[in-house]
Design a protein around this motif. Structure first.
Motif, PDB file in Angstrom:
ATOM      1  N   GLN A  56       0.864  -1.183   0.000  1.00 53.72           N
ATOM      2  CA  GLN A  56       0.000   0.000   0.000  1.00 53.72           C
ATOM      3  C   GLN A  56       0.900   1.231   0.000  1.00 53.72           C
ATOM      4  OE1 GLN A  56      -0.872   2.763   2.027  1.00 53.72           O
ATOM      5  NE2 GLN A  56      -2.516   3.282   0.617  1.00 53.72           N
ATOM      6  N   LEU A  57       0.747   2.080  -0.987  1.00 52.19           N
ATOM      7  CA  LEU A  57       1.588   3.269  -1.070  1.00 52.19           C
ATOM      8  C   LEU A  57       0.882   4.358  -1.864  1.00 52.19           C
ATOM      9  CD1 LEU A  57       4.193   4.824  -0.604  1.00 52.19           C
ATOM     10  CD2 LEU A  57       5.235   3.580  -2.496  1.00 52.19           C
ATOM     11  N   ASP A  58       0.445   5.381  -1.109  1.00 56.71           N
ATOM     12  CA  ASP A  58      -0.081   6.590  -1.731  1.00 56.71           C
ATOM     13  C   ASP A  58       1.037   7.620  -1.636  1.00 56.71           C
ATOM     14  OD1 ASP A  58      -1.209   9.085  -2.270  1.00 56.71           O
ATOM     15  OD2 ASP A  58      -3.146   8.543  -1.422  1.00 56.71           O
ATOM     16  N   VAL A  59       1.543   8.059  -2.767  1.00 59.28           N
ATOM     17  CA  VAL A  59       2.740   8.913  -2.761  1.00 59.28           C
ATOM     18  C   VAL A  59       2.459  10.318  -2.240  1.00 59.28           C
ATOM     19  CG1 VAL A  59       3.754   7.570  -4.659  1.00 59.28           C
ATOM     20  CG2 VAL A  59       2.577   9.724  -5.162  1.00 59.28           C
ATOM     21  N   THR A  60       1.192  10.633  -2.011  1.00 61.59           N
ATOM     22  CA  THR A  60       0.858  11.951  -1.445  1.00 61.59           C
ATOM     23  C   THR A  60       0.578  11.864   0.053  1.00 61.59           C
ATOM     24  OG1 THR A  60      -1.520  11.734  -1.887  1.00 61.59           O
ATOM     25  CG2 THR A  60      -0.164  12.693  -3.625  1.00 61.59           C
ATOM     26  N   ASP A  61       0.755  10.689   0.641  1.00 62.20           N
ATOM     27  CA  ASP A  61       0.373  10.469   2.040  1.00 62.20           C
ATOM     28  C   ASP A  61       1.613  10.069   2.848  1.00 62.20           C
ATOM     29  OD1 ASP A  61      -0.438   9.349   4.442  1.00 62.20           O
ATOM     30  OD2 ASP A  61      -2.176   8.327   3.589  1.00 62.20           O
ATOM     31  N   HIS A  62       2.055  10.967   3.719  1.00 66.72           N
ATOM     32  CA  HIS A  62       3.312  10.726   4.439  1.00 66.72           C
ATOM     33  C   HIS A  62       3.265   9.491   5.320  1.00 66.72           C
ATOM     34  CE1 HIS A  62       5.513  14.160   2.994  1.00 66.72           C
ATOM     35  NE2 HIS A  62       4.398  14.859   3.099  1.00 66.72           N
ATOM     36  N   ALA A  63       2.086   9.232   5.937  1.00 65.47           N
ATOM     37  CA  ALA A  63       1.969   8.046   6.801  1.00 65.47           C
ATOM     38  C   ALA A  63       2.092   6.773   5.957  1.00 65.47           C
ATOM     39  CB  ALA A  63       0.637   8.068   7.545  1.00 65.47           C
ATOM     40  N   ARG A  71       7.907  -1.280   6.286  1.00 64.68           N
ATOM     41  CA  ARG A  71       7.578  -2.668   5.922  1.00 64.68           C
ATOM     42  C   ARG A  71       8.692  -3.278   5.062  1.00 64.68           C
ATOM     43  NH1 ARG A  71       2.730  -4.947   2.172  1.00 64.68           N
ATOM     44  NH2 ARG A  71       3.684  -7.001   2.055  1.00 64.68           N
ATOM     45  N   ILE A  72       9.248  -2.479   4.160  1.00 67.86           N
ATOM     46  CA  ILE A  72      10.336  -3.004   3.318  1.00 67.86           C
ATOM     47  C   ILE A  72      11.523  -3.388   4.203  1.00 67.86           C
ATOM     48  CG2 ILE A  72      11.962  -2.496   1.448  1.00 67.86           C
ATOM     49  CD1 ILE A  72       9.831  -0.546   0.330  1.00 67.86           C
ATOM     50  N   THR A 130      11.290   9.162  -2.471  1.00 66.81           N
ATOM     51  CA  THR A 130      12.733   8.963  -2.631  1.00 66.81           C
ATOM     52  C   THR A 130      13.459   9.200  -1.306  1.00 66.81           C
ATOM     53  OG1 THR A 130      12.547   9.634  -4.932  1.00 66.81           O
ATOM     54  CG2 THR A 130      14.762   9.647  -3.987  1.00 66.81           C
ATOM     55  N   GLN A 131      13.098  10.288  -0.624  1.00 62.67           N
ATOM     56  CA  GLN A 131      13.746  10.549   0.671  1.00 62.67           C
ATOM     57  C   GLN A 131      13.514   9.398   1.652  1.00 62.67           C
ATOM     58  OE1 GLN A 131      12.243  14.390   1.918  1.00 62.67           O
ATOM     59  NE2 GLN A 131      13.785  15.510   0.742  1.00 62.67           N
ATOM     60  N   ALA A 132      12.286   8.865   1.649  1.00 63.61           N
ATOM     61  CA  ALA A 132      11.965   7.789   2.601  1.00 63.61           C
ATOM     62  C   ALA A 132      12.720   6.499   2.283  1.00 63.61           C
ATOM     63  CB  ALA A 132      10.459   7.530   2.591  1.00 63.61           C
ATOM     64  N   MET A 133      12.989   6.265   0.993  1.00 62.18           N
ATOM     65  CA  MET A 133      13.628   5.011   0.586  1.00 62.18           C
ATOM     66  C   MET A 133      15.162   5.117   0.552  1.00 62.18           C
ATOM     67  SD  MET A 133      11.042   3.097   0.334  1.00 62.18           S
ATOM     68  CE  MET A 133       9.289   3.514   0.415  1.00 62.18           C
TER      69      MET A 133
END
Ligand code: NAP
Length: 249
Positions: A56-63, A71-72, A130-133
């Motif tokens: 589940q990944l909404d790129v506009t949702d920080h949570a 999870r990764i 990108t920053q999160a990954m």
């Protein structure tokens, strides 16, 4: 740590992203099928193959982004490839004809709210994901980030009065792809002394929901250049290419 290389493709529940996911799986990646709707992601992961997982990944949702990164790390302990594919061409109802989209994206009349929504997904979403990954990508032996861009975002092409598509250079989708080029180069410059290569790859004009299926190429053709760039382990960083080769910024 997971023994196969791991790839995350955002917006992989349909269109070019789904095809990219299938091809990466065929090249030995464990593919995480990013989808803002988890159920649609699960259906797509089933199509990609046994090793693929919906994320589940909404790129506009920080949570949602933070939960995906956690999870990764917890489940795989690695990320080798990030394909920032998710994008929108407008913020209205599905099925808007391309000609209407181009009209409504003209600089003089475009809805600011719609431009903001498009940039939120196509630009800010890419920076945030990108920053999160990046912490995971920094740990990979050879990491790649492929941002799925478009020739319609090229300033050089659009500045040329002879370029036949320049009338479509509106302030919404097309300008968001120009901004995507800018942020790609920004990441590439900062990361050029690291293990991470960052490039923009355009699929070319492909028949998908994004353009009301008015594109001329199949998703198999569209996926080819992004997948080529993704698999090019020893390739360059900071490039912009399309199906026919390098594109001017
Ligand atoms: P598409 O079929 O509309 O796919 C777009 C994908 O992005 C969908 O899975 C969509 O999810 C997802 N998405 C949209 N907003 C999202 C969000 N906030 N969070 C997560 N996912 C989101 O279009 P496509 O043509 O395959 O587009 C793929 C990429 O190719 C895009 O970057 C596009 O700009 C680029 N591109 C396409 C063309 C072309 O001619 N088609 C040309 C040049 C570049 P939902 O299903 O939930 O809406």
């Amino acid at each position: 740590m997971h023994d196969q290389p791991v790839a995350l493709v955002t917006g992989a529940n349909q269109g070019i992203g789904l095809q990219i996911a299938k091809e990466l799986a065929g090249h030995g990646f464990t593919v995480l099928v990013g989808s803002r709707n988890f159920e649609r992601g699960e259906v797509a992961a089933g199509e990609v193959g046994p090793g693929a997982r919906a994320l589940q990944l909404d790129v506009t949702d920080h949570a949602s982004i933070a939960a995906a990164a956690a999870r990764i790390r917890d489940e795989f302990g690695r990320l080798d490839l990030l394909v920032n594919n998710a994008a929108i061409s407008h913020a209205g109802k599905p099925g808007r004809p391309l000609a209407d989209l181009m009209q409504s994206n003209r600089a003089s009349i475009a809805s600011i709210d719609e431009v903001r929504a498009v940039f939120e997904t196509n630009v800010f979403g890419v920076i945030a994901v990108t920053q999160a990954m990046l912490p995971l990508l920094r740990e990979a032996p050879e990491a790649r980030i492929v941002n799925v861009g478009s020739g319609v975002g090229s300033l050089t092409l659009n500045a040329d009065p002879g370029w036949s598509y320049r009338k479509g250079f509106g302030v919404g989708y097309a300008a968001s792809k120009t901004a995507l080029n800018a942020i790609t180069l920004s990441f590439a410059i900062e990361l050029e002394s690291t293990n991470i290569r960052v490039n923009v790859a355009s699929p070319g004009f492909t028949a998908t929901a994004l353009n009301n299926f008015e594109g001329t190429d199949t998703v198999e053709q569209g996926a080819r250049n992004p997948v080529r760039v993704a698999l090019d382990a020893n390739g360059p960083t900071g490039t912009f290419s399309g199906p026919d080769g390098p594109l001017p910024w």
